[in-house]
Design an enzyme around this catalytic site. Structure first.
Site, PDB file in Angstrom:
ATOM      1  N   LYS A  61      41.357  75.692   3.924  1.00  0.00           N
ATOM      2  CA  LYS A  61      41.749  77.065   4.253  1.00  0.00           C
ATOM      3  C   LYS A  61      42.986  77.469   3.467  1.00  0.00           C
ATOM      4  O   LYS A  61      43.023  78.526   2.825  1.00  0.00           O
ATOM      5  CB  LYS A  61      42.004  77.159   5.760  1.00  0.00           C
ATOM      6  CG  LYS A  61      41.887  78.534   6.328  1.00  0.00           C
ATOM      7  CD  LYS A  61      42.155  78.528   7.840  1.00  0.00           C
ATOM      8  CE  LYS A  61      40.951  78.082   8.649  1.00  0.00           C
ATOM      9  NZ  LYS A  61      41.267  77.863  10.072  1.00  0.00           N
TER      10      LYS A  61
ATOM     11  N   ARG B 185      47.226  78.517  11.955  1.00  0.00           N
ATOM     12  CA  ARG B 185      45.822  78.119  11.794  1.00  0.00           C
ATOM     13  C   ARG B 185      45.709  76.707  11.241  1.00  0.00           C
ATOM     14  O   ARG B 185      46.303  76.379  10.223  1.00  0.00           O
ATOM     15  CB  ARG B 185      45.133  79.085  10.821  1.00  0.00           C
ATOM     16  CG  ARG B 185      45.455  80.532  11.087  1.00  0.00           C
ATOM     17  CD  ARG B 185      45.014  81.436   9.958  1.00  0.00           C
ATOM     18  NE  ARG B 185      43.572  81.515   9.800  1.00  0.00           N
ATOM     19  CZ  ARG B 185      42.973  82.134   8.783  1.00  0.00           C
ATOM     20  NH1 ARG B 185      43.708  82.696   7.820  1.00  0.00           N
ATOM     21  NH2 ARG B 185      41.664  82.169   8.714  1.00  0.00           N
TER      22      ARG B 185
ATOM     23  N   GLY C  88      34.868  73.962  15.105  1.00  0.00           N
ATOM     24  CA  GLY C  88      35.201  73.915  16.521  1.00  0.00           C
ATOM     25  C   GLY C  88      36.077  72.751  16.940  1.00  0.00           C
ATOM     26  O   GLY C  88      36.284  72.519  18.119  1.00  0.00           O
TER      27      GLY C  88
ATOM     28  N   MET D 154      39.299  71.996  15.665  1.00  0.00           N
ATOM     29  CA  MET D 154      40.729  72.259  15.721  1.00  0.00           C
ATOM     30  C   MET D 154      40.940  73.746  15.894  1.00  0.00           C
ATOM     31  O   MET D 154      40.002  74.515  15.849  1.00  0.00           O
ATOM     32  CB  MET D 154      41.375  71.726  14.456  1.00  0.00           C
ATOM     33  CG  MET D 154      41.260  70.207  14.416  1.00  0.00           C
ATOM     34  SD  MET D 154      42.212  69.485  13.132  1.00  0.00           S
ATOM     35  CE  MET D 154      41.586  70.345  11.743  1.00  0.00           C
TER      36      MET D 154
ATOM     37  N   ARG E 140      35.459  80.298   1.673  1.00  0.00           N
ATOM     38  CA  ARG E 140      35.023  78.909   1.439  1.00  0.00           C
ATOM     39  C   ARG E 140      33.577  78.966   0.966  1.00  0.00           C
ATOM     40  O   ARG E 140      32.911  79.995   1.126  1.00  0.00           O
ATOM     41  CB  ARG E 140      35.135  78.084   2.712  1.00  0.00           C
ATOM     42  CG  ARG E 140      34.283  78.676   3.825  1.00  0.00           C
ATOM     43  CD  ARG E 140      34.486  77.971   5.140  1.00  0.00           C
ATOM     44  NE  ARG E 140      34.177  78.911   6.217  1.00  0.00           N
ATOM     45  CZ  ARG E 140      34.333  78.648   7.504  1.00  0.00           C
ATOM     46  NH1 ARG E 140      34.804  77.499   7.881  1.00  0.00           N
ATOM     47  NH2 ARG E 140      34.025  79.533   8.417  1.00  0.00           N
TER      48      ARG E 140
ATOM     49  N   HIS F 180      21.223  53.827  15.968  1.00  0.00           N
ATOM     50  CA  HIS F 180      19.846  53.351  16.084  1.00  0.00           C
ATOM     51  C   HIS F 180      18.873  54.533  16.026  1.00  0.00           C
ATOM     52  O   HIS F 180      17.900  54.527  15.264  1.00  0.00           O
ATOM     53  CB  HIS F 180      19.692  52.591  17.404  1.00  0.00           C
ATOM     54  CG  HIS F 180      18.316  52.065  17.648  1.00  0.00           C
ATOM     55  ND1 HIS F 180      17.370  52.782  18.349  1.00  0.00           N
ATOM     56  CD2 HIS F 180      17.714  50.924  17.261  1.00  0.00           C
ATOM     57  CE1 HIS F 180      16.256  52.080  18.399  1.00  0.00           C
ATOM     58  NE2 HIS F 180      16.430  50.946  17.746  1.00  0.00           N
TER      59      HIS F 180
ATOM     60  N   SER G 104       4.501  46.884 -13.505  1.00  0.00           N
ATOM     61  CA  SER G 104       4.819  47.874 -12.480  1.00  0.00           C
ATOM     62  C   SER G 104       5.515  47.134 -11.347  1.00  0.00           C
ATOM     63  O   SER G 104       4.968  46.185 -10.792  1.00  0.00           O
ATOM     64  CB  SER G 104       3.545  48.550 -11.985  1.00  0.00           C
ATOM     65  OG  SER G 104       3.863  49.427 -10.928  1.00  0.00           O
TER      66      SER G 104
ATOM     67  N   CYS H 200       6.164  51.264  -8.524  1.00  0.00           N
ATOM     68  CA  CYS H 200       5.190  51.911  -7.656  1.00  0.00           C
ATOM     69  C   CYS H 200       5.458  51.639  -6.192  1.00  0.00           C
ATOM     70  O   CYS H 200       4.723  52.051  -5.317  1.00  0.00           O
ATOM     71  CB  CYS H 200       3.767  51.503  -8.022  1.00  0.00           C
ATOM     72  SG  CYS H 200       3.458  49.751  -7.726  1.00  0.00           S
TER      73      CYS H 200
ATOM     74  N   TYR I 108       8.932  55.167 -16.007  1.00  0.00           N
ATOM     75  CA  TYR I 108       8.559  56.169 -15.003  1.00  0.00           C
ATOM     76  C   TYR I 108       8.789  55.620 -13.605  1.00  0.00           C
ATOM     77  O   TYR I 108       8.959  54.409 -13.407  1.00  0.00           O
ATOM     78  CB  TYR I 108       7.082  56.562 -15.156  1.00  0.00           C
ATOM     79  CG  TYR I 108       6.134  55.426 -14.827  1.00  0.00           C
ATOM     80  CD1 TYR I 108       5.711  55.216 -13.513  1.00  0.00           C
ATOM     81  CD2 TYR I 108       5.708  54.528 -15.809  1.00  0.00           C
ATOM     82  CE1 TYR I 108       4.884  54.154 -13.202  1.00  0.00           C
ATOM     83  CE2 TYR I 108       4.878  53.462 -15.509  1.00  0.00           C
ATOM     84  CZ  TYR I 108       4.475  53.276 -14.193  1.00  0.00           C
ATOM     85  OH  TYR I 108       3.668  52.220 -13.870  1.00  0.00           O
TER      86      TYR I 108
HETATM   87  P1  ADP Z   1      38.500  79.034  12.258  1.00  0.00           P
HETATM   88  O1  ADP Z   1      38.809  77.943  11.290  1.00  0.00           O
HETATM   89  O2  ADP Z   1      38.064  78.552  13.595  1.00  0.00           O
HETATM   90  O3  ADP Z   1      37.664  80.107  11.655  1.00  0.00           O
HETATM   91  P2  ADP Z   1      40.753  80.683  11.703  1.00  0.00           P
HETATM   92  O4  ADP Z   1      42.085  80.077  11.480  1.00  0.00           O
HETATM   93  O5  ADP Z   1      40.023  81.070  10.486  1.00  0.00           O
HETATM   94  O6  ADP Z   1      39.922  79.701  12.611  1.00  0.00           O
HETATM   95  O7  ADP Z   1      40.982  81.928  12.656  1.00  0.00           O
HETATM   96  C1  ADP Z   1      40.198  82.360  13.740  1.00  0.00           C
HETATM   97  C2  ADP Z   1      39.987  83.862  13.653  1.00  0.00           C
HETATM   98  O8  ADP Z   1      41.220  84.553  13.636  1.00  0.00           O
HETATM   99  C3  ADP Z   1      39.261  84.269  12.399  1.00  0.00           C
HETATM  100  O9  ADP Z   1      38.393  85.311  12.686  1.00  0.00           O
HETATM  101  C4  ADP Z   1      40.366  84.741  11.511  1.00  0.00           C
HETATM  102  O10 ADP Z   1      39.931  85.668  10.576  1.00  0.00           O
HETATM  103  C5  ADP Z   1      41.341  85.363  12.496  1.00  0.00           C
HETATM  104  N1  ADP Z   1      42.693  85.313  11.978  1.00  0.00           N
HETATM  105  C6  ADP Z   1      43.383  84.218  11.615  1.00  0.00           C
HETATM  106  N2  ADP Z   1      44.593  84.538  11.132  1.00  0.00           N
HETATM  107  C7  ADP Z   1      44.682  85.885  11.198  1.00  0.00           C
HETATM  108  C8  ADP Z   1      45.688  86.818  10.827  1.00  0.00           C
HETATM  109  N3  ADP Z   1      46.834  86.432  10.304  1.00  0.00           N
HETATM  110  N4  ADP Z   1      45.435  88.119  11.020  1.00  0.00           N
HETATM  111  C9  ADP Z   1      44.265  88.525  11.564  1.00  0.00           C
HETATM  112  N5  ADP Z   1      43.275  87.696  11.931  1.00  0.00           N
HETATM  113  C10 ADP Z   1      43.479  86.381  11.741  1.00  0.00           C
HETATM  114 MG    MG Z   2      37.993  80.822   9.940  1.00  0.00          MG
END
Ligand code: ADP
Ligand code: MG
Ligand code: MG
Length: 911
Positions: free
Chosen positions: A33, A103, A112, A114, A347, A470, A797, A865, A885
């Site tokens: 990020k 963030r 989901g 962190m 990303r 498993h 083969s 083969c 081949y």
């Molecule tokens: P995730 O990795 O779970 O997507 P993010 O860090 O990207 O978490 O943020 C969660 C939400 O909050 C996203 O929709 C993101 O665009 C929004 N967000 C994060 N930082 C800001 C900011 N500075 N201003 C407005 N929205 C933000």
């Molecule tokens: Mg995000």
């Protein structure tokens, strides 16, 4: 360069100098990020000012047992100053407060796992100041309560339910169904009540000083790296634990400042089909997480064109720029604050296999990437997608919109499957076998005694376990779709039900699993088989053909299979197993007679009946493979395989004897007696053919030597067929292959028989056929003496199934149903040697055989083969060994074409 813990988005160059210029290292340092926020800033895309606290800081914090590394906090304060200057706002200043988000962001996205806290910097004072400033009390208190809620759950561990209850009550009192209908007074009340809840649950007051909020949030993100969910996720996904997470502090921009504000997410191309068309959702007057949270119904991004024409056209340009810059489809987050567009994340976008193929091809056509890159970007497993049933896009979309989506897990074995939930192996088996139900076996995890249930099921679903569990290993081995490690799923064996989040499924209810995407749905989704003749896939494979050195042949016993393989691009038949033809119902009796015969003369009689059948089969194959080589292997399995099973015979004899006791007439008695005698004869033969170890017994070339008439018949059938269709104008290239050779003398003997018969047929038919004579290399001794063997063979083969068995000295059936799984779980073996060639052992034998063989015959044709011929990793080994081949099942031909190209492209870039 001095170590820094904190980099402004504008300081990417400095960070690059520190790590040595490599983007991978930037990803390590900043997380995905942060790295991409900085990169967007560098290429002139509007990103709110901010900075990244590095993963090194996180690791230093964690390894010191929870101390910020020296200087880090001061660097944060310095960076914050710069952000204040850039924005003209001041953190903690009620007159014009700066708000930020905190963030998390690791190198690899961990969905989901962190968290993020928005609106940091709000307190009673700054909130009041912001009301002054914006005149929008509703907006400010909505933001404030969100801060308490997110901060509460991320930093103080307050259960979200507590907050949700308050919201629920507030909506109820106001008589509205949506948060967006709550007014300023309501949000003010909610804010106060949230603070109370916060205090009650965490035993602390909600921190009123913005700098405390920032410090605590940063610390919480650091700690979240070692949270249980994050650790479990990394274990399951195979991500190392020492990477750490970065923390990104970003100036807040508000999509909830009125009808001229919005927030959304988008992909620069369609992630399902790959079409070059922006795909996304947005919400007017909303804040970031609302879009993903699904509290309000989102709008399709095409509507943005009308509602925010300027921002939309800027967005289109940005999307284009991002693609050009990253040379990849991007997945972005954005916010429009009072008409001004801000980008908050970018990303590489996730996509279906189908989309991956189309995007790679179209990007090459657009000149964004080269054809080589296009070929390298699609994983061979993604080609597999086109061969397995999948859920239709429509049904997935509907399920997701109507609450049918249950949870995500690990996508460990591709394909889609629907069935009723069965919570144990015995029930799964009996439902499937006795009641003909489609079953999905659902377990916390599976064990060896569950295998029978897994085999009877359409798919497998577990709540625990990772990629090498498993369940995952068995599912892949037997080609069953599987999703494992669904941690949101609880299995209640007492009540015989499963609970996923808040939904309950009872045993017997329908469930649908997508082993390609790792998704679980309730109910029965519609499945469809994707089209292997997909336009873009065909193009990609054509490009692959230009890069590969390995030929791709196929293992096919029947003309239909050969035909399909040719359509998929096969360039020859690497293995036709003649014995398969013996099992056809109209032939088996004659094969059995032949097996039963005591005298060569009786044997020849049955063989004479079989000859035309075999000839027909070969004619069919030759016609389909017009112009291409066809390798036909002489009979391989032990004879007893053609006879009834010993236990069955005993049971049948028992039954007959009982019937005999109740027989009413002499005629009946005679008839039954006759049957008894025949069965007894067969039983005797079965007993006399019984071998302690049939895999190492009378089979392969040994059988051909033991019963030369059999070889003669097969050779005659091959050459008669070749002569006949040759006269029709078909270009035939038969190659006759001897199985299981271990000593050159075996080959010498067989060659004599073969040449004699071939010559005889050609003279009779008055036609010359060009053919090759060769052998399988599937016994270590053959590999070790390959120079001697090559004197009598024009081709080798590698039968890597048997070669693996004989090299390891383990029988595949026993291993895969038993101890091999244990070996893999405990990592005694790195991978299943029957799936991927064991490079050090089997691979080394192949290398020896090739070197020795080619020292005698430099242009000895060498291929593989065994089933490994369709496995991408093994194909790479084959390429490196210099085989001519690989030959694989028809369905794997497209995969092999791509894998072979990738092997040679990897070679080129390495060399
Ligand atoms: P995730 O990795 O779970 O997507 P993010 O860090 O990207 O978490 O943020 C969660 C939400 O909050 C996203 O929709 C993101 O665009 C929004 N967000 C994060 N930082 C800001 C900011 N500075 N201003 C407005 N929205 C933000
Ligand atoms: Mg995000
Ligand atoms: Mg074999």
């Amino acid at each position: 360069m001095a170590k820094k813990w904190v980099y402004l988005f504008g300081e990417l160059d400095e960070a690059e100098a520190y790590v040595g210029g490599d983007w991978e290292d930037i990803l390590d340092l900043f997380g995905g990020k942060g790295a991409n926020l900085a990169e967007m800033e560098r290429i002139g895309i509007p990103v709110p000012p901010g900075f990244t606290v590095t993963t090194e800081a996180c690791n230093a914090y964690l390894s010191s047992g929870g101390q910020f590394p020296e200087g880090m906090w001061d660097e944060i304060l310095d960076a914050l100053k710069t952000v204040e200057n850039l924005t003209g706002k001041t953190f903690s200043d009620p007159k014009n407060p700066l708000l930020v988000s905190c963030r998390s962001g690791a190198k690899f996205s961990m969905p989901g796992m962190m968290d993020t806290v928005l609106n940091i910097g709000l307190s009673d004072e700054t909130a009041a100041g912001m009301v002054e400033l914006t005149g929008d009390e509703r907006f400010v208190y909505d933001a404030y309560r969100r801060l308490i809620q997110m901060f509460g759950s991320v930093v103080a561990g307050v259960a979200d339910d507590a907050f949700e209850e308050i919201l629920e009550a507030e909506r109820h009192d106001a008589g509205v169904s949506s948060d967006s209908d709550l007014d300023a007074e309501a949000w003010k009340r909610v804010t106060q009540r949230f603070k109370t809840t916060y205090r009650r649950q965490s035993h602390h007051n909600f921190p009123t000083k913005p700098l405390d909020q920032l410090r605590m949030a940063t610390e919480a993100v650091f700690k979240s790296w070692n949270g249980k969910r994050a650790v479990d996720y990394r274990n399951a996904a195979g991500i190392t634990h020492d990477l750490g997470t970065a923390v990104n502090i970003v100036t807040m921009v508000f999509g909830n400042m009125g009808e001229d504000s919005a927030t959304g997410v988008a992909m620069t191309r369609d992630g399902s089909t790959g079409e070059k068309q922006i795909e996304g959702d947005y919400l007017t007057n909303a804040q970031g997480e609302d879009v993903v949270a699904g509290i309000r119904l989102t709008k399709d991004i095409v509507l943005m064109k009308d509602e925010f024409p300027e921002a939309y056209s800027e967005f289109e340009t940005i999307a284009e720029n991002l693609e050009t810059h990253y040379r990849e489809m991007q997945d972005v987050e954005f916010t429009i604050e009072k008409g001004k567009l801000w980008m908050l994340q970018t990303r590489d976008g996730k996509r279906t296999a189908q989309a991956a193929v189309r995007i790679a091809v179209e990007m090459a056509d657009e000149g964004l990437i080269s054809r080589q890159e296009a070929v390298q970007r699609v994983a061979p497993e993604q080609v597999d997608f086109f061969l397995h049933p999948q859920f239709s896009r429509k049904s997935v979309k509907t399920a997701k919109e109507t609450g049918g989506f249950l949870a995500n897990g690990l996508n460990v074995s591709p394909g889609a499957a629907c069935g009723v939930v069965a919570l144990d192996a015995d029930l799964a088996e009996s439902w499937a076998k006795e009641e003909g139900k489609d079953v999905i076996m659902v377990r916390p995890e599976t064990k060896p005694d569950d295998v029978h249930g897994m085999l009877a099921s359409k798919g497998i679903l577990t709540s625990r376990g990772g990629r090498t569990s498993h369940a995952a290993l068995v599912a892949r081995q037997f080609g069953k779709p599987a999703v494992v490690g669904v941690s949101d799923m609880e299995i209640d064996m007492g009540k015989r039900q499963i609970i996923v989040k808040n939904q309950t499924l009872r045993e017997g209810d329908w469930v649908s699993i997508d082993g390609t995407a790792g998704e679980v749905f309730s109910g029965q989704l519609e499945t469809q088989i994707p089209d292997i003749k997909d336009r873009w896939l065909m193009k990609l494979l054509e490009w692959a053909d230009e890069f590969r050195q390995l030929g791709v042949w196929t293992n096919a016993d029947y003309p239909e299979d050969a035909q399909r393989a040719r359509e998929y691009g096969a360039e020859g038949i690497g293995l036709c197993r003649t014995e398969h033809m013996f099992f056809e119902p109209d032939r088996l009796p004659h094969v059995q007679k032949m097996t039963m015969a005591d005298l060569p003369i009786e044997r020849q009689e049955s063989l004479r009946v079989l000859l035309p059948f075999q000839r027909e089969d070969f004619m069919g194959l030759f016609r389909v493979m017009d112009g291409l080589p066809v390798i036909i292997r002489l009979i391989d399995p032990p004879l007893h395989e053609f006879l009834p099973n010993h236990a069955d015979l005993l049971r049948e004899l028992g039954d007959l004897k009982i019937r005999l006791q109740h027989a009413a007439t002499v005629a009946d008695i005679d008839a039954i007696m006759k049957e008894v005698r025949t069965k007894e004869l067969i039983l005797n033969r079965v007993e006399s053919l019984h071998e302690a170890n049939p895999m190492l017994g009378l089979r392969g070339v040994r059988l051909g030597i033991h019963i030369p008439e059999l070889t003669v018949m097969q050779v005659r059938a091959i050459f008669e067929a070749a002569c006949i269709v040759g006269k029709e104008g078909v270009r035939v290239h038969p190659e006759v292959m001897i199985p299981l050779t271990s000593h050159v003398n075996e080959l010498k003997r067989q060659r004599q028989v073969l040449e004699q018969e071939a010559r005889k047929v050609m003279t009779e038919q008055n036609t010359e056929i060009e053919y090759k004579f060769g052998t399988m290399i599937e016994i270590p001794r053959a590999a070790l003496t390959a120079d001697q063997i090559a004197e009598y063979a024009e081709f080798f083969s590698f039968g890597t199934n048997d070669l693996t068995q004989t090299t390891f000295g383990i029988s595949r059936d026993d291993a895969e149903a038993g101890f091999l799984i244990e070996y893999l779980e405990n990592e005694i073996l790195p991978s299943n040697p029957f799936a991927t060639i064991d490079r050090d052992g089997v691979g080394e034998l192949m290398h020896t055989a090739l070197t020795k063989g080619r020292s005698v015959k430099p242009d000895l044709e060498c291929g593989i083969c065994g089933e490994h011929g369709g496995d991408p990793d093994s194909i790479q080994i084959c390429h490196q060994l210099g085989l001519n081949y690989v030959s694989c099942s028809p369905f794997r031909v497209p995969i092999a074409r791509l894998a072979a190209a990738q092997a040679s492209l990897a070679d080129m870039t390495a060399g």
